[in-house]
Scaffold this motif. Structure first.
Motif, PDB file in Angstrom:
ATOM      1  N   GLY A  59       0.816  -1.214   0.000  1.00 55.38           N
ATOM      2  CA  GLY A  59       0.000   0.000   0.000  1.00 55.38           C
ATOM      3  C   GLY A  59       0.847   1.259   0.000  1.00 55.38           C
ATOM      4  N   VAL A  60       1.895   1.256   0.794  1.00 54.91           N
ATOM      5  CA  VAL A  60       2.796   2.415   0.860  1.00 54.91           C
ATOM      6  C   VAL A  60       3.510   2.594  -0.478  1.00 54.91           C
ATOM      7  CG1 VAL A  60       4.886   3.297   1.954  1.00 54.91           C
ATOM      8  CG2 VAL A  60       3.065   2.339   3.356  1.00 54.91           C
ATOM      9  N   LYS A  61       3.942   1.483  -1.080  1.00 54.14           N
ATOM     10  CA  LYS A  61       4.619   1.574  -2.377  1.00 54.14           C
ATOM     11  C   LYS A  61       3.676   2.116  -3.455  1.00 54.14           C
ATOM     12  CE  LYS A  61       8.242  -1.915  -1.972  1.00 54.14           C
ATOM     13  NZ  LYS A  61       8.739  -3.202  -2.482  1.00 54.14           N
ATOM     14  N   SER A  62       2.411   1.684  -3.448  1.00 59.77           N
ATOM     15  CA  SER A  62       1.474   2.175  -4.462  1.00 59.77           C
ATOM     16  C   SER A  62       1.183   3.667  -4.271  1.00 59.77           C
ATOM     17  CB  SER A  62       0.178   1.366  -4.431  1.00 59.77           C
ATOM     18  OG  SER A  62      -0.539   1.622  -3.238  1.00 59.77           O
ATOM     19  N   LYS A  63       1.081   4.128  -3.012  1.00 65.26           N
ATOM     20  CA  LYS A  63       0.877   5.555  -2.766  1.00 65.26           C
ATOM     21  C   LYS A  63       2.080   6.366  -3.241  1.00 65.26           C
ATOM     22  CE  LYS A  63      -2.205   5.169   1.215  1.00 65.26           C
ATOM     23  NZ  LYS A  63      -2.358   5.400   2.656  1.00 65.26           N
ATOM     24  N   LEU A  64       3.279   5.842  -2.983  1.00 60.77           N
ATOM     25  CA  LEU A  64       4.490   6.521  -3.419  1.00 60.77           C
ATOM     26  C   LEU A  64       4.545   6.592  -4.936  1.00 60.77           C
ATOM     27  CD1 LEU A  64       7.245   7.785  -2.746  1.00 60.77           C
ATOM     28  CD2 LEU A  64       8.192   5.471  -2.797  1.00 60.77           C
ATOM     29  N   LYS A  65       4.206   5.499  -5.612  1.00 59.74           N
ATOM     30  CA  LYS A  65       4.227   5.468  -7.074  1.00 59.74           C
ATOM     31  C   LYS A  65       3.202   6.453  -7.638  1.00 59.74           C
ATOM     32  CE  LYS A  65       4.690   2.718 -11.033  1.00 59.74           C
ATOM     33  NZ  LYS A  65       5.444   3.639 -11.838  1.00 59.74           N
ATOM     34  N   THR A  66       2.019   6.511  -7.036  1.00 62.48           N
ATOM     35  CA  THR A  66       0.983   7.442  -7.492  1.00 62.48           C
ATOM     36  C   THR A  66       1.463   8.887  -7.359  1.00 62.48           C
ATOM     37  OG1 THR A  66      -0.728   5.893  -6.796  1.00 62.48           O
ATOM     38  CG2 THR A  66      -1.405   8.170  -7.149  1.00 62.48           C
ATOM     39  N   ARG A  67       2.083   9.216  -6.236  1.00 57.80           N
ATOM     40  CA  ARG A  67       2.578  10.577  -6.012  1.00 57.80           C
ATOM     41  C   ARG A  67       3.698  10.913  -7.000  1.00 57.80           C
ATOM     42  NH1 ARG A  67       3.619  12.227  -0.163  1.00 57.80           N
ATOM     43  NH2 ARG A  67       1.475  12.869  -0.355  1.00 57.80           N
ATOM     44  N   GLU A  68       4.616   9.964  -7.232  1.00 63.72           N
ATOM     45  CA  GLU A  68       5.701  10.204  -8.180  1.00 63.72           C
ATOM     46  C   GLU A  68       5.162  10.411  -9.585  1.00 63.72           C
ATOM     47  OE1 GLU A  68       8.277   6.853  -7.695  1.00 63.72           O
ATOM     48  OE2 GLU A  68       9.358   7.753  -6.024  1.00 63.72           O
ATOM     49  N   ASP A  69       4.143   9.608  -9.968  1.00 59.74           N
ATOM     50  CA  ASP A  69       3.546   9.769 -11.295  1.00 59.74           C
ATOM     51  C   ASP A  69       2.864  11.118 -11.439  1.00 59.74           C
ATOM     52  OD1 ASP A  69       4.436   7.286 -12.040  1.00 59.74           O
ATOM     53  OD2 ASP A  69       2.510   6.274 -11.720  1.00 59.74           O
ATOM     54  N   ALA A  70       2.195  11.568 -10.380  1.00 61.30           N
ATOM     55  CA  ALA A  70       1.516  12.870 -10.436  1.00 61.30           C
ATOM     56  C   ALA A  70       2.543  13.990 -10.588  1.00 61.30           C
ATOM     57  CB  ALA A  70       0.675  13.088  -9.179  1.00 61.30           C
ATOM     58  N   GLU A  71       3.633  13.920  -9.845  1.00 57.10           N
ATOM     59  CA  GLU A  71       4.673  14.938  -9.959  1.00 57.10           C
ATOM     60  C   GLU A  71       5.350  14.866 -11.320  1.00 57.10           C
ATOM     61  OE1 GLU A  71       7.279  14.311  -6.677  1.00 57.10           O
ATOM     62  OE2 GLU A  71       5.832  15.042  -5.216  1.00 57.10           O
ATOM     63  N   LYS A  72       5.551  13.665 -11.808  1.00 59.49           N
ATOM     64  CA  LYS A  72       6.171  13.474 -13.112  1.00 59.49           C
ATOM     65  C   LYS A  72       5.271  14.034 -14.204  1.00 59.49           C
ATOM     66  CE  LYS A  72       7.829   9.706 -16.025  1.00 59.49           C
ATOM     67  NZ  LYS A  72       7.947   8.246 -16.103  1.00 59.49           N
ATOM     68  N   ASN A  73       3.976  13.785 -14.093  1.00 60.61           N
ATOM     69  CA  ASN A  73       3.036  14.289 -15.095  1.00 60.61           C
ATOM     70  C   ASN A  73       3.022  15.816 -15.095  1.00 60.61           C
ATOM     71  OD1 ASN A  73       2.347  11.746 -15.980  1.00 60.61           O
ATOM     72  ND2 ASN A  73       0.599  11.573 -14.621  1.00 60.61           N
ATOM     73  N   ASP A  74       3.057  16.440 -13.916  1.00 58.91           N
ATOM     74  CA  ASP A  74       3.084  17.899 -13.854  1.00 58.91           C
ATOM     75  C   ASP A  74       4.364  18.433 -14.488  1.00 58.91           C
ATOM     76  OD1 ASP A  74       0.653  17.933 -12.595  1.00 58.91           O
ATOM     77  OD2 ASP A  74       1.475  18.187 -10.566  1.00 58.91           O
ATOM     78  N   LEU A  75       5.469  17.766 -14.216  1.00 60.05           N
ATOM     79  CA  LEU A  75       6.734  18.180 -14.795  1.00 60.05           C
ATOM     80  C   LEU A  75       6.717  18.005 -16.312  1.00 60.05           C
ATOM     81  CD1 LEU A  75       9.635  19.144 -14.401  1.00 60.05           C
ATOM     82  CD2 LEU A  75      10.292  16.766 -14.067  1.00 60.05           C
ATOM     83  N   GLN A  76       6.190  16.884 -16.773  1.00 60.97           N
ATOM     84  CA  GLN A  76       6.112  16.656 -18.220  1.00 60.97           C
ATOM     85  C   GLN A  76       5.194  17.674 -18.883  1.00 60.97           C
ATOM     86  OE1 GLN A  76       4.893  12.570 -18.555  1.00 60.97           O
ATOM     87  NE2 GLN A  76       6.995  11.834 -18.725  1.00 60.97           N
ATOM     88  N   LYS A  77       4.072  17.984 -18.247  1.00 60.65           N
ATOM     89  CA  LYS A  77       3.155  18.974 -18.801  1.00 60.65           C
ATOM     90  C   LYS A  77       3.835  20.333 -18.918  1.00 60.65           C
ATOM     91  CE  LYS A  77      -1.055  16.869 -16.978  1.00 60.65           C
ATOM     92  NZ  LYS A  77      -2.133  17.012 -15.986  1.00 60.65           N
ATOM     93  N   ALA A  78       4.546  20.731 -17.879  1.00 59.41           N
ATOM     94  CA  ALA A  78       5.235  22.015 -17.901  1.00 59.41           C
ATOM     95  C   ALA A  78       6.330  22.029 -18.968  1.00 59.41           C
ATOM     96  CB  ALA A  78       5.832  22.322 -16.530  1.00 59.41           C
ATOM     97  N   THR A  79       7.043  20.923 -19.099  1.00 59.05           N
ATOM     98  CA  THR A  79       8.101  20.836 -20.110  1.00 59.05           C
ATOM     99  C   THR A  79       7.517  20.922 -21.512  1.00 59.05           C
ATOM    100  OG1 THR A  79       9.421  19.486 -18.615  1.00 59.05           O
ATOM    101  CG2 THR A  79      10.014  19.418 -20.947  1.00 59.05           C
ATOM    102  N   GLU A  80       6.451  20.183 -21.760  1.00 59.16           N
ATOM    103  CA  GLU A  80       5.816  20.207 -23.084  1.00 59.16           C
ATOM    104  C   GLU A  80       5.267  21.594 -23.397  1.00 59.16           C
ATOM    105  OE1 GLU A  80       2.921  17.114 -22.997  1.00 59.16           O
ATOM    106  OE2 GLU A  80       4.432  15.519 -23.079  1.00 59.16           O
ATOM    107  N   ARG A  81       4.694  22.259 -22.412  1.00 61.56           N
ATOM    108  CA  ARG A  81       4.159  23.606 -22.612  1.00 61.56           C
ATOM    109  C   ARG A  81       5.286  24.585 -22.945  1.00 61.56           C
ATOM    110  NH1 ARG A  81       0.502  26.866 -24.480  1.00 61.56           N
ATOM    111  NH2 ARG A  81       0.159  28.700 -23.220  1.00 61.56           N
ATOM    112  N   GLY A  82       6.406  24.448 -22.248  1.00 59.77           N
ATOM    113  CA  GLY A  82       7.558  25.307 -22.520  1.00 59.77           C
ATOM    114  C   GLY A  82       8.100  25.085 -23.921  1.00 59.77           C
ATOM    115  N   GLU A  83       8.186  23.827 -24.338  1.00 62.03           N
ATOM    116  CA  GLU A  83       8.666  23.525 -25.692  1.00 62.03           C
ATOM    117  C   GLU A  83       7.711  24.079 -26.740  1.00 62.03           C
ATOM    118  OE1 GLU A  83       9.096  19.301 -25.683  1.00 62.03           O
ATOM    119  OE2 GLU A  83      10.983  19.355 -24.564  1.00 62.03           O
ATOM    120  N   SER A  84       6.417  23.969 -26.479  1.00 62.26           N
ATOM    121  CA  SER A  84       5.415  24.482 -27.410  1.00 62.26           C
ATOM    122  C   SER A  84       5.523  25.999 -27.545  1.00 62.26           C
ATOM    123  CB  SER A  84       4.018  24.093 -26.925  1.00 62.26           C
ATOM    124  OG  SER A  84       3.027  24.732 -27.683  1.00 62.26           O
ATOM    125  N   LEU A  85       5.693  26.676 -26.431  1.00 61.30           N
ATOM    126  CA  LEU A  85       5.820  28.138 -26.474  1.00 61.30           C
ATOM    127  C   LEU A  85       7.101  28.572 -27.175  1.00 61.30           C
ATOM    128  CD1 LEU A  85       4.490  29.118 -22.938  1.00 61.30           C
ATOM    129  CD2 LEU A  85       3.362  29.464 -25.143  1.00 61.30           C
TER     130      LEU A  85
END
Length: 173
Positions: A59-85
């Protein structure tokens, strides 16, 4: 299991997945050895404890993975937006350079470079090859040029005045 009630666990937290309050193990130490069991070893109780600890760890590992994926997705979104601009900014710079050097908009795609200096140099080289003339920035296309002559109104056209045509129009010819 034995019929002796003293060997039964006092707290049922091992059955629910928790480990707090369980008296099945000695207080944990920071040594590399496993803690000693108090009393008689009960394999069923140990198996339940291990299973519950594994579930808790999963359970702890799945929560950690979910949090890492959410942070990774935010980072990827910001990176893609920066590249687009950045890509959009370069396209605007190319169009601006093409306009500045009199290059047709259809040929602006041949202007290369990532920095403003590279884009300007490429536009200048392309304009030189095409023989394009840098547009005059003083006059705007489609804007009428004033004919300033003393004695004439702003709407009068001195070169287009024909007195004979005016007389015929007045007499109805």
């Amino acid at each position: 299991m034995s019929d002796d009630p003293t060997t039964e666990p006092v707290n049922d937290s091992a059955d629910t997945g928790g480990t707090a309050g369980s008296n099945t193990t000695a207080p944990s130490t920071t040594t590399d050895k496993a803690p000693k069991w108090e009393g008689d070893f009960d394999p069923d109780k140990a198996a339940r404890l291990v299973a519950n600890l594994r579930e808790e760890l999963a359970g702890v590992k799945s929560k950690l993975k979910t949090r890492e994926d959410a942070e990774k997705n935010d980072l990827q979104k910001a990176t893609e937006r920066g590249e687009s601009l950045a890509h959009e900014l370069n396209e605007l710079r190319r169009k601006d350079a093409a306009r500045d050097y009199g290059i047709p908009a259809s040929l602006a795609k041949f202007i290369i470079g990532d920095s403003p200096d590279e884009i300007t140099a490429s536009a200048k080289a392309l304009a030189d090859e095409l023989g394009a003339v840098k547009p005059d920035t003083d006059s705007l296309p489609g804007r009428p040029k004033p004919r300033l002559k003393p004695g004439h109104g702003t709407g009068d056209d001195a070169s287009g005045f024909d007195p004979v045509a005016v007389a015929k129009a007045a007499r109805g010819y």
